[in-house]
Every structure is written in structure tokens, then in C-alpha cells.
Design an enzyme around this catalytic site. Structure first.
Site: not given
Length: 415
Positions: A141-144, A176, A259
Site C-alpha cells: 500500500q502506497g499511502y503515507s 509494509s 484497513e
């Protein structure tokens, strides 16, 4: 048929399903897969480079995959089991009864899959969902970002238009398992002039694409699943955008619900020995067979009650979600409660173990498994949204408290 007779028929059908499921699980779940995983290496994550830690793990995964039960409630056309909400609940209960492990752990199952089912087009669903169900692709996951954590909508990773493609430049943090992932679902800024919530798109791309690199981040536990992820002019087809360009925030919010519900599950024991039994290994028992420390016994009893409450709440949350009645902010309450409960669990384990629980590298301590796990739980109340952010969302969106603070990671106010 009257409502009462229809209900009786449904109940009878469900009991038949329960009986058949119980028999199938007893016959097909290897004894080794009825014990808790001891580490990440003992969990099957799937992916292009996946390796089974044991033959029983392979057997269990393949049997569940072939039955569609890696994703029991997904449509059969996408590799799922096509189970109803009631049948899925029965399956979960029967797996818990024998302590059966999940056959496949996957961010694709927990997060991306639900988002694709809701927002993906037919081509995207057919391309990605069966591969998730079969454990063929491992997702991250590419969020923060370094300057966009709780205020996620401030993200600056940009995607610039170039014909039929976007050129992506920027970085993500706390990604992660990025160093093991095959593909990433990523938030990028596609309109720098728009209001920050309105210029974001949700896009999928291969981690082997030219210009993608990762760097693991070490935590105080001596181990970490987290990485920094860098994008240097990564070319991605525009057809990989999920939903509408510049409306990725809608997809992002929906995925965050899943999530946070997933993270909250760490507060439940699942398979494995009860806390009291583990503590008794160190503390011992009295003449009545009770834990030989009355204060610790009280802490564990209180914990057990709260753990049972979380489990009941989780079941209700699933039922409400299946019925389309779930409050969109309820996952934040679950995330807060579950992660704080997991931290309490390891605080109790450390207390029960005394000085011995601090052993860090000895073979006796299995290379410091307990203190490393205890230190790792400190990140639980940060990842996926901090405890403070979750409480702010609960105060504003559920309790409707006047003047309650809410982080920008939640939905923006409407005009």
C-alpha cells in the site's frame, strides 16, 4: 411460503452447511495448520516469489484455494467461494473451533480486493481479483509520505500526464512489505491546482517497473515490515487508475475502512493459547489451579472480558457491513480498541514473564520473540491512523461532539 417457513428452511440449510463445512475442515485441515503461526516466516503471503514454509502449509493453502475459501465471500467468477454472509460467518466459526489458520494472508484480500469490487471496472476486476484469490500477486500500500501521515491528503507524490500514461515521481514511507511486494496500490496527485482532496488518484502498478526502489526501515524491535519506497519517473498506463481520475480520495477512504478493520483484528486472540495459560507457564498455579498471582489474574480477567467484547463487536461489524448498514467511521473505533487491546496483551505477557521476558538473543527465548513482539506493538497505535486520529474521528463522526477535532485523513467537510 410464509415468512416463518422460509426462515425455518434457511435455518435448516445453514445447519446443513455447518455440518458439511465442519466435516470438510476436519478432513482437509492438516494438524500443523491448527496451531498459531510463530512468526511472519510461518505465514503464507503468496506472490510471485512465494515459498511455503512446510508441506502442510502448501496442502492447506491449495485445498482452500481450490474451494474458493481464501476469499469465501467473493463472487465465484473472481476465484471466491460465493458464500452468503451467514455462510461466511459459519465458516469463520468452524475454522476458529479447530484453530485453523487463514490459508493466505494478503493486503489484496483485506484492502485492495474490497475497493476493486466497489470501484474497479470489469477489466480491472477480471485482471486482479482472481490473482489475489489464488495468491499469485502480493500487494503493498502506497499511502503515507514523509510529510503526509495523519494529514494524508497533503501527499505530494505526483503523476504527470504523458499521452496514455502517467509519469509518477515522489516517495512513500511505512510501506509494509514493499520489499517483497509484486504490485502496489498507490495514491498520487494528478491535479496540483485542485483542492488537496480533489486532485488525488488511486492507481495500481508493478513494483518491478523501472524507477521503483525500496529501502527497509529498522524498528526498535530489531525487525520491521516497513520500507521507504521511491518513484523516479515511473511510467504507468492511465488504464490502471481505479475509479475516476482526481477522485481517488473516495477509493482511499473506502479502503481505509477495511484497513482499520483488519488492523483491529490484532486485538482478538484468534488461534493460539489463552493469555492465562501462557502466563501460568511463568507464574505457576495455586492449589485451586488458578494463576498464582492474584493481581495478574485480575488483569487477565479484565483483558479477557474486553477481548470477548471486541470479538462480539467485530462479528456485529461484519454483519452490518454485509447488510449495507455499517457506519463509515465505525472501523476507526474498532482500530483504536483493537490496537490498544493488543498492546495490553503484550504488557501482560511481559509482566508475567518477569526478568526472563527481557531475554533478547538466547535460544531459550527463541531469539527474544516476546520482547521483540512487545516492542513491535508500540507501532500498532500509529500505523493505519494514530490513536489520537481515531479518537478524533469517533468524537466527530460517531458521537457528534460539538467542536470535536478531526484529522484531515477523514472525509473533508462538504460545502
Amino acid at each position: 411460503m410464509t415468512d416463518s417457513r422460509a426462515s425455518e428452511t434457511e435455518t435448516a440449510d445453514l445447519e446443513t452447511f455447518r455440518s458439511e463445512t465442519r466435516a470438510w475442515l476436519e478432513a482437509n485441515c492438516p494438524p500443523e495448520m491448527r496451531k498459531p503461526a510463530t512468526s511472519d516466516a510461518d505465514v503464507f503471503w503468496g506472490g510471485r516469489n512465494a515459498k511455503f514454509s512446510s508441506e502442510p502449509q502448501r496442502i492447506w493453502f491449495e485445498r482452500m484455494r481450490d474451494k474458493g475459501w481464501t476469499v469465501p465471500d467473493w463472487p465465484k467468477e473472481y476465484g471466491g467461494g460465493g458464500l452468503s454472509a451467514a455462510e461466511h460467518k459459519v465458516l469463520r466459526a468452524e475454522m476458529a473451533r479447530i484453530g485453523a489458520r487463514p490459508p493466505l494472508s494478503s493486503f489484496g484480500i483485506w484492502m485492495l480486493g474490497p475497493a476493486l469490487l466497489k470501484y474497479g471496472n470489469d477489466a480491472q476486476k477480471k485482471e486482479h481479483l482472481p490473482k489475489i484469490a489464488a495468491g499469485l500477486i502480493r500487494w503493498c500500500q502506497g499511502y503515507s509520505e514523509p510529510n503526509a501521515g495523519s494529514d494524508l491528503a497533503s501527499l505530494q507524490t505526483r503523476a504527470e500526464s504523458d499521452g496514455d500514461d502517467f509519469i509518477i515521481t515522489g516517495s512513500k514511507i511505512w510501506t509494509s512489505y514493499a520489499n517483497y511486494a509484486d504490485w502496489i496500490f498507490c495514491l498520487v496527485r494528478t491535479d496540483a491546482a485542485a483542492k488537496k482532496h480533489d486532485g488525488i488518484s488511486f492507481i495500481l502498478f508493478d513494483m518491478t517497473s523501472k524507477g521503483v526502489t525500496t529501502k527497509p526501515i529498522l524498528l526498535i524491535s530489531g525487525y520491521s515490515p516497513f520500507c521507504e519506497t521511491f518513484f523516479d519517473n515511473v511510467r504507468v498506463p492511465k488504464s490502471h487508475v481505479v475509479g475516476t481520475v482526481n477522485r481517488g480520495w473516495d477509493v482511499a477512504k473506502y479502503l481505509l475502512q477495511h484497513e482499520r478493520a483488519m488492523i483491529s483484528g490484532m486485538g482478538e486472540r484468534g488461534v493460539g493459547r489463552p493469555l492465562g495459560q501462557i502466563a501460568a507457564d511463568s507464574v505457576g498455579t495455586d492449589a485451586q489451579g488458578r494463576l498464582d498471582d492474584s493481581m495478574l489474574r485480575g488483569r487477565i480477567a479484565s483483558f479477557d472480558v474486553d477481548e470477548a467484547a471486541l470479538g462480539a463487536c467485530a462479528e456485529r461489524a461484519v454483519d452490518l457491513a454485509k447488510a449495507g448498514q455499517a457506519h463509515p467511521a465505525f472501523s476507526s473505533a474498532m482500530k483504536y480498541y483493537g490496537t490498544e487491546l493488543n498492546k495490553r496483551r503484550y504488557e501482560i505477557l511481559m509482566s508475567a514473564g518477569g526478568v526472563d521476558a527481557l531475554e533478547w538473543e538466547s535460544e531459550r527465548s527463541k531469539q527474544g520473540a516476546r520482547p521483540r513482539a512487545w516492542l513491535r506493538t508500540k507501532a500498532n497505535s500509529i500505523e493505519g491512523g494514530t490513536t489520537e486520529v481515531m479518537l478524533g474521528i469517533v468524537a466527530k463522526r460517531i458521537l457528534d461532539l460539538p467542536g470535536a477535532w478531526i484529522a484531515l485523513v477523514s472525509s473533508p467537510p462538504t460545502s
